[in-house]
Design an enzyme around this catalytic site. Sequence first.
Site: not given
Length: 307
Positions: A13, A29, A90, A140, A251, A255
């Site tokens: 997630l 913050r 996870r 992984s 990120v 992929d």
Amino acid sequence: MPDIVTLTMNPALDIATSAEAVVPTDKVRCSPPRHDPGGGGINVARVVRTLGGDALAVYPAGGPAGLALETLLERDGAPHRRIPIFGPTRESFTVDERRSGQQYRFVLPGPVLSEAEHKACLDGLAEAASDARFIVASGSLPSGVGADFYQKAADVAKGLGIRFVLDTSGEALRHMRSGVHLLKPSIRELREWTGSELRSEAQQIEAVRQLIGRGICEIIVISLGAEGALLVTEEMHERLAPIEVPVRSAVGAGDSMVAAITYGLARGLDLRNAIRLGMAAGAATVMTPGTELCRREDVERLYGASL
């Protein structure tokens, strides 16, 4: 039935936010968070669908985070098959620091899978992919799953007569013996796999040719980051120039590259153009913030400009 079925053994997630500065002790913050379904194969399936393809994600999930992951996939209209497990899925937490432009990525450990659970994943993969053209395994392996698991997945693909695409690293990569159609390591992962620095392109090509000669795979695409990519087969090799874009977040870039390569091959592109499409998807993803993946219009624009 989908053309492409993906396998994600350690999904996450993904939670992304930003803060003016990340400092110790003080409260940091943050901006309102963004939640995305994450993990290698899940990201691959999402990008395939973004590009207009047909993909189904197979993954184990459990606990509240696993339920949230499933809800997000349903929100996005992404076909999926969840393999229920006892342990909690996870979570991954990404913070973009606005002051410096730096990104901080916190990845929590995944669940421990039982032997029955990871066998159920292989059974679910075989059933979901019975009429597919490609299986993509990415990411992984969680605790409890043997390092030879992806070899077992490759054997499933071979038994079905389906091309197997793999993107992994470490022990999972070192335990591969055969059955991979296309492998996409980064240069760092290739160095770790071979135990050599591979400083020159000639050394990289020679190392890859040895791996191909051992029957592990047919095609290797090495992602070189800002230096582009290197395509190697038994008969040829080619260095592909990078696609330069402003970088916001890395990120999901790898992929996205795997997704677009596989999508391109499924659509009938030749190998070189499929890889250029993959590089365009990777570049389009680094242009987006946090855990957001590529946008179709960016991929198409970058791919067209690279031809």
